[in-house]
Design a protein around this motif. Sequence first.
Motif, PDB file in Angstrom:
ATOM      1  N   ARG A   6     -28.541  -7.692   7.712  1.00 58.46           N
ATOM      2  CA  ARG A   6     -29.857  -7.096   7.938  1.00 58.46           C
ATOM      3  C   ARG A   6     -30.065  -5.899   7.021  1.00 58.46           C
ATOM      4  O   ARG A   6     -29.148  -5.451   6.342  1.00 58.46           O
ATOM      5  CB  ARG A   6     -30.011  -6.683   9.400  1.00 58.46           C
ATOM      6  CG  ARG A   6     -28.919  -5.739   9.903  1.00 58.46           C
ATOM      7  CD  ARG A   6     -29.177  -5.319  11.342  1.00 58.46           C
ATOM      8  NE  ARG A   6     -30.399  -4.571  11.448  1.00 58.46           N
ATOM      9  CZ  ARG A   6     -31.286  -4.712  12.443  1.00 58.46           C
ATOM     10  NH1 ARG A   6     -31.078  -5.565  13.413  1.00 58.46           N
ATOM     11  NH2 ARG A   6     -32.382  -3.987  12.467  1.00 58.46           N
ATOM     12  N   THR A  28     -27.558   0.015   6.614  1.00 52.92           N
ATOM     13  CA  THR A  28     -28.910   0.302   6.127  1.00 52.92           C
ATOM     14  C   THR A  28     -28.856   1.092   4.812  1.00 52.92           C
ATOM     15  O   THR A  28     -29.288   2.242   4.726  1.00 52.92           O
ATOM     16  CB  THR A  28     -29.728   1.032   7.226  1.00 52.92           C
ATOM     17  OG1 THR A  28     -29.392   0.478   8.492  1.00 52.92           O
ATOM     18  CG2 THR A  28     -31.212   0.906   6.996  1.00 52.92           C
ATOM     19  N   GLN A  70     -26.821   4.943   6.282  1.00 54.68           N
ATOM     20  CA  GLN A  70     -26.656   5.590   7.579  1.00 54.68           C
ATOM     21  C   GLN A  70     -25.173   5.587   7.943  1.00 54.68           C
ATOM     22  O   GLN A  70     -24.508   4.557   7.837  1.00 54.68           O
ATOM     23  CB  GLN A  70     -27.449   4.833   8.650  1.00 54.68           C
ATOM     24  CG  GLN A  70     -28.934   4.793   8.349  1.00 54.68           C
ATOM     25  CD  GLN A  70     -29.767   4.027   9.367  1.00 54.68           C
ATOM     26  OE1 GLN A  70     -30.925   3.792   9.113  1.00 54.68           O
ATOM     27  NE2 GLN A  70     -29.202   3.638  10.499  1.00 54.68           N
ATOM     28  N   ASP A 118     -30.473   6.478  18.456  1.00 52.70           N
ATOM     29  CA  ASP A 118     -29.921   5.809  17.278  1.00 52.70           C
ATOM     30  C   ASP A 118     -29.594   6.910  16.256  1.00 52.70           C
ATOM     31  O   ASP A 118     -30.212   7.018  15.206  1.00 52.70           O
ATOM     32  CB  ASP A 118     -30.977   4.827  16.757  1.00 52.70           C
ATOM     33  CG  ASP A 118     -30.448   3.874  15.705  1.00 52.70           C
ATOM     34  OD1 ASP A 118     -29.223   3.716  15.598  1.00 52.70           O
ATOM     35  OD2 ASP A 118     -31.273   3.291  14.987  1.00 52.70           O
ATOM     36  N   ASP A 121     -32.892   4.697   7.187  1.00 54.31           N
ATOM     37  CA  ASP A 121     -33.534   3.951   6.093  1.00 54.31           C
ATOM     38  C   ASP A 121     -33.743   4.784   4.825  1.00 54.31           C
ATOM     39  O   ASP A 121     -34.844   4.818   4.279  1.00 54.31           O
ATOM     40  CB  ASP A 121     -34.892   3.384   6.564  1.00 54.31           C
ATOM     41  CG  ASP A 121     -34.759   2.506   7.784  1.00 54.31           C
ATOM     42  OD1 ASP A 121     -34.533   1.315   7.617  1.00 54.31           O
ATOM     43  OD2 ASP A 121     -34.858   3.027   8.915  1.00 54.31           O
ATOM     44  N   LYS A 145     -36.891   7.435   7.406  1.00 52.52           N
ATOM     45  CA  LYS A 145     -37.565   7.341   8.698  1.00 52.52           C
ATOM     46  C   LYS A 145     -36.810   8.175   9.711  1.00 52.52           C
ATOM     47  O   LYS A 145     -35.588   8.341   9.584  1.00 52.52           O
ATOM     48  CB  LYS A 145     -37.568   5.883   9.153  1.00 52.52           C
ATOM     49  CG  LYS A 145     -38.152   5.667  10.527  1.00 52.52           C
ATOM     50  CD  LYS A 145     -37.764   4.301  11.058  1.00 52.52           C
ATOM     51  CE  LYS A 145     -36.575   4.415  11.984  1.00 52.52           C
ATOM     52  NZ  LYS A 145     -35.918   3.157  12.254  1.00 52.52           N
ATOM     53  N   GLU A 196     -38.840   0.386   8.909  1.00 54.46           N
ATOM     54  CA  GLU A 196     -37.974   0.560   7.745  1.00 54.46           C
ATOM     55  C   GLU A 196     -38.838   0.960   6.532  1.00 54.46           C
ATOM     56  O   GLU A 196     -40.014   0.629   6.463  1.00 54.46           O
ATOM     57  CB  GLU A 196     -37.227  -0.737   7.445  1.00 54.46           C
ATOM     58  CG  GLU A 196     -36.292  -1.176   8.560  1.00 54.46           C
ATOM     59  CD  GLU A 196     -36.939  -2.159   9.530  1.00 54.46           C
ATOM     60  OE1 GLU A 196     -38.172  -2.387   9.420  1.00 54.46           O
ATOM     61  OE2 GLU A 196     -36.233  -2.699  10.388  1.00 54.46           O
TER      62      GLU A 196
HETATM   63  C1  AAL Z   1     -33.348  -0.772  11.438  1.00 61.81           C
HETATM   64  C2  AAL Z   1     -33.503   0.535  10.659  1.00 61.81           C
HETATM   65  C3  AAL Z   1     -32.270   1.364  10.875  1.00 61.81           C
HETATM   66  C4  AAL Z   1     -32.061   1.611  12.342  1.00 61.81           C
HETATM   67  C5  AAL Z   1     -31.668   0.244  12.772  1.00 61.81           C
HETATM   68  C6  AAL Z   1     -30.681  -0.133  11.708  1.00 61.81           C
HETATM   69  O1  AAL Z   1     -34.342  -1.647  11.419  1.00 61.81           O
HETATM   70  O2  AAL Z   1     -34.670   1.199  10.989  1.00 61.81           O
HETATM   71  O3  AAL Z   1     -31.151   0.558  10.531  1.00 61.81           O
HETATM   72  O4  AAL Z   1     -31.014   2.500  12.564  1.00 61.81           O
HETATM   73  O5  AAL Z   1     -32.865  -0.546  12.760  1.00 61.81           O
END
Ligand code: AAL
Length: 382
Positions: A86, A164, A179, A190, A229, A244, A283
């Motif tokens: 992701r 991320t 992150q 978070d 992000d 963000k 994001e």
């Molecule tokens: C995502 C991002 C960041 C958040 C989580 C993982 O979509 O916004 O990465 O921490 O969700």
Amino acid sequence: MKTYKTLLLVALTSGLFLNSCQVTSQSFPFKLPKEKPNQPLSRAMERNYDNYMAPRPEDNELYTQFKYTEIKGLDYSNHDGTISRRDPSKVIFENGKYYVWYTHRQTETPPKGAKLSTETIPSADWDLSEIWYATSTDGFTWEEQGVAIPRPPKPNLGHRSVSTADILKWEGKYYMYYQGFSEASGLRGDDCPVLMSYSDSPDGPWTATNEIVIPNGPKDTWDQYSIHDPYPLVYKGKIYLYYKSDFNEKPNLVRMQGLATAESPFGPFTKNPLNPVLTSGHETTLFPFKEGIAALTIRDGNEHNTIQFSKDGINFEIASLVELMPAAAGPYIPDAFTDTKDGRGITWGISHFTSYNGWATNHAILARFDCDLSLDVNDPAM
Ligand code: AAL
């Protein structure tokens, strides 16, 4: 009497009736004018000229529809949730191939609720993750190359999870911002700051600075708990890094985006005094466009599902309303790091799709998106 009635009928069906339907000088023209016509307009018509780049979305350079294609080459173990990919980075083109980095998790499927997490059971889809990368020659079939940035050993920052990521190329070297979690995401919120690793090559090896490069804001400020992000571009001779934050706490969580700038990839990063600079989105996805910066503003906030534009990278206006936007999009931006004064836009990139399991995401997959946000539609490099 009969004559009078006939006359009346003739008058009604011809002259009088026709007059009431006649096109007056005030009627709106049949061909939609490109410029705002000089005549009284309804509020909606005023807005149609004042608020958008063109009165017809199809003529607006920052309007597009998005198309999605399944990408080949990545194994998801039958989508049982034990493998997740992701939050892709921007796509870059180096050494004759495209590169993308992303959050990679290979664990048990996240349970419902962060409190159920352990040293090996993740609290969220991006917990207990590493940053992996893949390469491609056509952008459709990708070859996974494995880990780029692993979780460092305890007690280093990011030992719980690194996720991320996004890439910067600066003076011939590569810098990855990401992150770094030192406790499971979701225990309070978070919560995480931004870390950085650097390399001479997109293939690594990457060296972690083991320091926070973008610190969270001071107590009681909007970004006090998280910087998410991180998304660097080169603009006006500097690093413009958008990010963000989640603020206001559950259940009234707010997500907005800010800007931090620096003259060196190692910092110091100065947060813009007008932050947040985008009130909506999730994001971060931005790219140089003409003299300014455009943003895909996805998912949260009053202005979600818009593409926005700012002439200065700070003061954004809505340029278009769009639908089915790519989540967490990492576009291929040929001029992301060239300090262009005339950004050319984007036509494709990698985004993610998530599946949900209670509050946590069960797992996510990467997909390709295509769009028409380029000023150079015939440019083979796009
Ligand atoms: C995502 C991002 C960041 C958040 C989580 C993982 O979509 O916004 O990465 O921490 O969700």
